[in-house]
Structures are given as C-alpha cells and as structure tokens.
Design a protein around this motif. Structure first.
Motif, short mmCIF file in Angstrom:
data_model
loop_
_atom_site.label_atom_id
_atom_site.label_comp_id
_atom_site.label_asym_id
_atom_site.label_seq_id
_atom_site.Cartn_x
_atom_site.Cartn_y
_atom_site.Cartn_z
N ASN A 38 0.82 -1.02 0.11
CA ASN A 38 -0.10 0.23 -0.02
C ASN A 38 0.87 1.42 0.06
N VAL A 39 2.03 1.10 0.76
CA VAL A 39 2.94 2.16 0.59
C VAL A 39 3.35 2.52 -0.89
N LEU A 40 3.87 1.51 -1.43
CA LEU A 40 4.36 1.51 -2.81
C LEU A 40 3.29 2.27 -3.76
N GLU A 41 1.99 1.57 -3.40
CA GLU A 41 0.88 2.05 -4.30
C GLU A 41 0.73 3.46 -4.10
N ALA A 42 0.84 4.10 -2.95
CA ALA A 42 0.66 5.55 -2.46
C ALA A 42 1.95 6.38 -3.35
N LEU A 43 3.08 5.76 -3.37
CA LEU A 43 4.20 6.49 -4.16
C LEU A 43 3.77 6.29 -5.53
N SER A 44 3.44 5.52 -5.94
CA SER A 44 3.06 5.17 -7.46
C SER A 44 2.02 6.26 -7.93
N LEU A 45 1.15 6.80 -7.20
CA LEU A 45 0.07 7.85 -7.45
C LEU A 45 0.68 9.32 -7.37
N LEU A 46 2.13 9.42 -7.11
CA LEU A 46 2.85 10.80 -7.32
C LEU A 46 3.53 11.00 -8.60
N ALA A 47 2.80 9.99 -9.73
CA ALA A 47 3.25 10.17 -10.86
C ALA A 47 1.64 9.86 -11.58
N PRO A 48 1.71 10.47 -13.15
CA PRO A 48 0.45 10.37 -13.73
C PRO A 48 0.02 8.97 -13.85
N GLY A 49 -1.40 8.64 -14.18
CA GLY A 49 -1.95 7.25 -14.22
C GLY A 49 -2.52 6.83 -13.03
N ARG A 50 -2.88 5.46 -12.79
CA ARG A 50 -3.69 5.03 -12.22
C ARG A 50 -2.86 4.19 -10.86
N GLY A 51 -1.74 4.36 -10.96
CA GLY A 51 -0.96 3.60 -9.88
C GLY A 51 -0.64 2.13 -10.14
N LEU A 52 0.25 1.72 -9.36
CA LEU A 52 0.73 0.23 -9.55
C LEU A 52 -0.41 -0.74 -9.73
N ARG A 53 -1.46 -0.59 -8.86
CA ARG A 53 -2.62 -1.54 -8.79
C ARG A 53 -3.79 -1.40 -10.10
N ARG A 54 -3.60 -0.28 -10.50
CA ARG A 54 -4.59 0.43 -11.66
C ARG A 54 -6.12 0.11 -10.97
N ALA A 55 -6.32 0.60 -9.60
CA ALA A 55 -7.55 0.33 -8.71
C ALA A 55 -8.39 1.51 -8.99
N PRO A 56 -9.53 1.56 -8.93
CA PRO A 56 -10.52 2.75 -8.85
C PRO A 56 -10.21 3.49 -7.59
N LEU A 57 -10.41 4.60 -7.59
CA LEU A 57 -10.14 5.75 -6.54
C LEU A 57 -10.57 5.20 -5.21
N ALA A 58 -12.08 4.79 -5.58
CA ALA A 58 -13.01 4.43 -4.41
C ALA A 58 -12.42 3.27 -3.48
N GLU A 59 -11.64 2.55 -4.15
CA GLU A 59 -11.13 1.30 -3.44
C GLU A 59 -9.85 1.65 -2.70
N MET A 60 -9.50 2.74 -2.90
CA MET A 60 -8.19 3.19 -2.14
C MET A 60 -8.43 3.88 -0.80
N ALA A 61 -9.53 4.28 -0.62
CA ALA A 61 -9.74 5.17 0.65
C ALA A 61 -9.92 3.94 1.61
N ARG A 62 -9.48 4.40 2.98
CA ARG A 62 -9.49 3.45 4.04
C ARG A 62 -10.93 2.84 4.52
N GLU A 63 -11.08 1.75 4.52
CA GLU A 63 -12.25 0.83 4.74
C GLU A 63 -13.06 1.73 6.18
N GLY A 64 -14.24 2.04 6.12
CA GLY A 64 -15.04 2.61 7.31
C GLY A 64 -14.95 3.98 7.48
#
Length: 361
Positions: A38-64
């Motif tokens: 998850n830390v790596l994915e966060a860092l990947s979002l400091l670049a253009p694109g959808r990040g290393l998992r290509r996940a929808p933004l809604a899935e990235m928010a902390r559950e709950g």
C-alpha cells in the motif's frame, strides 16, 4: 535522494502514516497483508496514471472512513534546489476525481511527471510476457510516460477518439463521413505521437540493455509491433480506407491500440513467453533496471520493487542492489524479513509495517 517526509492519510489500511529520513535504499518489512505494498501504491500515485494496482479511486480510501484520502511527499531535487512538496488527494464529496497539488498550488497529474519519474515491478507483472497484448502496451506506455510526461495526454486523447469511432461504426445507421473525418483526424494526431513515444522508449531501452552486462540476469531483446503506421498522414489514410472493413468487424482494426511488445531472450533465441518462469523474471528485472536508468536522467527517479529480492539467490540479489545503485534512482523495496537485504542494511532506511502502522528501525 528523491522523496522524503512522505505522508499517507486514510489510504488503504493506513490511517495516518509518515516516513521521514528516506535514503537511497528504503526497505518496508512486515508480514503479508501488513500494508507494505500500500505504501508503494501511494508512491506510484505521485506520478500520472492509475498507480501500480490500476485500482478505482474509491477502493483506495480506508475502509470505514469517508471516501477521501491524501498522499504527500517532499521532493529534493538533485541540483540542490529548493524542495518541492508534491501531493495528491481525493475529496470525500468527489470520490471519482483525483486532485494534485504542487507546492500548495493546484496542478495536474501530468505536471507530477515533470518533477518525478516513477517505475515499478510487482509480482502481478510476472505473467506479462504470457498475458494479453493490452498488458504489454500499458507496460510500454508507463515506461514512455516516465521518460516523457506528455505521453499520457496523447494516450488519453487517442483512447477517447477510438471509443467514439468504435461507437459510430457499430451503429446500425451509417455515420456521417464528416464526423468520422474529424474523429479520425484526432486519432491520427494523437496516435502518431503515441506510436512514436513507444518507439523512442523501446529504442532507448535496447541501447541501455546493450550497454549493460547482462550477467547474472538474462538479456532481453526488444521489438515493437506497432499495430499501424506511426506517420500521421498514413494512419489517417488507413483509418479512412478501412471504414467498411471496420464496420463489419464492429471495431477499429488498425492503429497503436493493436501494438505489442515483442521480447526475445538473447542467446536462446526464444520468445519470452516460451522461456522458464525464472528466465522471464530475470528479463523483467533487466528491463526495469534499464528503464530506471533512463527515467532518472534529468529528473528525480523512484523505483518501487515489491517482493523482488525474496526469490533471488545471493549472487543475483547482490547484482540487483549494485545495479539499483547505478540507476541513480531512489529505491523502495518490500519483504517479509530483513535477511535478503542484509548486504545493504547499513545504507538503507528501514521501516517495520504492521496493521497499517509504520515503525522506523
């Protein structure tokens, strides 16, 4: 050093996490599911694109929690200039839109790419050579984007025009020729730039791989199957001439959306898809390291390597660390234990990750 003072807020399983005192090598150690990737994915979002998992933004928010999240980091330029604060966030009120801030001012994802070049290698990429063409196209596009941030603009515009053309030619009624002319002109303009960007990065990778000693990793030979001409006028002509055929097929059969990366293992003269799993992994590592060297020229480079060292023998691990240092990029690596990283432990920043919490060791 590239990034430091990294913060994650309500991102995946991280409530409020921070990483200070980053180094050239940065290690995230913990059990599976602890939140390392998850830390790596966060860092990947400091670049253009959808990040290393290509996940929808809604899935990235902390559950709950509300649907928003925030990621920030301080970039230290190589030339010793003033630090730059990079950030990206999603507001709970607009969960489908990612916003960017650079030094507190609103920016764009493409603008992030002008400051930072990010590349990654994850276990999910192990099937790259045996999977669908689309995965390899995205792989090439991501590498091209890290070298030339405007590549994202052309890719987005081409895909939008392609979807519109496919919609028109699939309609029961014949589309107006003038409307197709306009759509195909957009496809030709952005498709040409897209194809040439891919050609440039693949050619640069070939040159970089040729300069590097392939041992102890495999030496991949790269070629690009373009899917159509790179010249704008020729692409426009082929799209116009192919309307009848494409209408019968219900989709566009010519263009860079049909491209493929062809990888062959040198010395064995075998397509990568027919090589062993270990050989495929070795070629993927070699490409990633070569690209890391390219991307770090002129801009701060960051390489994100998820569980890359665990399955390498000591000789290849030592070679990996040596080449990572030679790329000039900052490296972030994950593992379940510190033992595989013992040879670089003294020069690395290390965090233990557990349940979405970070502890500096």
């Amino acid at each position: 050093m590239a990034l430091d003072r990294i913060s994650l807020s309500n991102f995946r399983n991280h409530s409020e996490s921070s990483l200070d005192g980053a180094a050239r090598f940065n290690l995230l150690v913990g059990e599976n599911g602890a939140g390392k990737t998850n830390v790596l994915e966060a860092l990947s979002l400091l670049a253009p694109g959808r990040g290393l998992r290509r996940a929808p933004l809604a899935e990235m928010a902390r559950e709950g929690e509300p649907a928003g999240f925030a990621i920030g980091a301080t970039l230290h330029p190589r030339d010793g200039g003033e630090p730059v604060r990079l950030g990206t966030h999603v507001e709970a009120e607009r969960p489908g839109r990612r916003l960017v801030r650079i030094n507190g001012a609103q920016g764009s994802a493409v603008a992030l790419g002008e400051w930072l070049a990010v590349g990654w290698l994850t276990p999910a990429m192990d099937g790259l050579f045996t999977g669908a063409k689309g995965e390899r196209r995205r792989f090439v596009d991501r590498m091209a984007l890290a070298v030339a941030p405007t590549h994202a603009h052309h890719a987005t515009r081409y895909e939008a025009a392609l979807r519109e053309r496919n919609r028109l030619i699939s309609d029961d009624r014949a589309p107006e020729p003038q409307w197709l002319d306009a759509i195909e002109a957009q496809m030709a303009t952005h498709g040409s730039a897209l194809a040439m960007g891919r050609e440039r990065v693949v050619a640069a990778l070939r040159d970089e791989l040729a300069r590097q000693d392939s041992a102890p990793f495999a030496h991949p030979l790269l070629a690009l199957e373009p899917g159509g001409p790179a010249e704008e006028a020729k692409l426009a002509e082929l799209l116009r001439a192919g309307r009848g055929r494409d209408r019968q097929a219900g989709r566009t059969l010519t263009g860079p959306h049909r491209a493929d990366l062809i990888v062959t293992m040198a010395g064995k003269d075998a397509p990568a898809a027919r090589c062993s799993t270990g050989e495929q992994k070795a070629m993927l590592i070699a490409i990633t390291l070569a690209h890391g060297t390219l991307a770090a020229r002129g801009r701060a480079g960051v390489l994100l390597l998820d569980e890359v060292a665990a399955h390498l023998d000591p000789l290849r691990r030592a070679a990996l660390f040596e080449r990572l240092a030679a790329t000039g990029a900052q490296s972030w690596m994950t593992g379940t234990e510190l033992a595989p990283f013992e040879t670089i432990r003294g020069e690395a920043a290390v965090w233990r990750v557990a349940g979405g919490a970070l502890e500096r060791l």
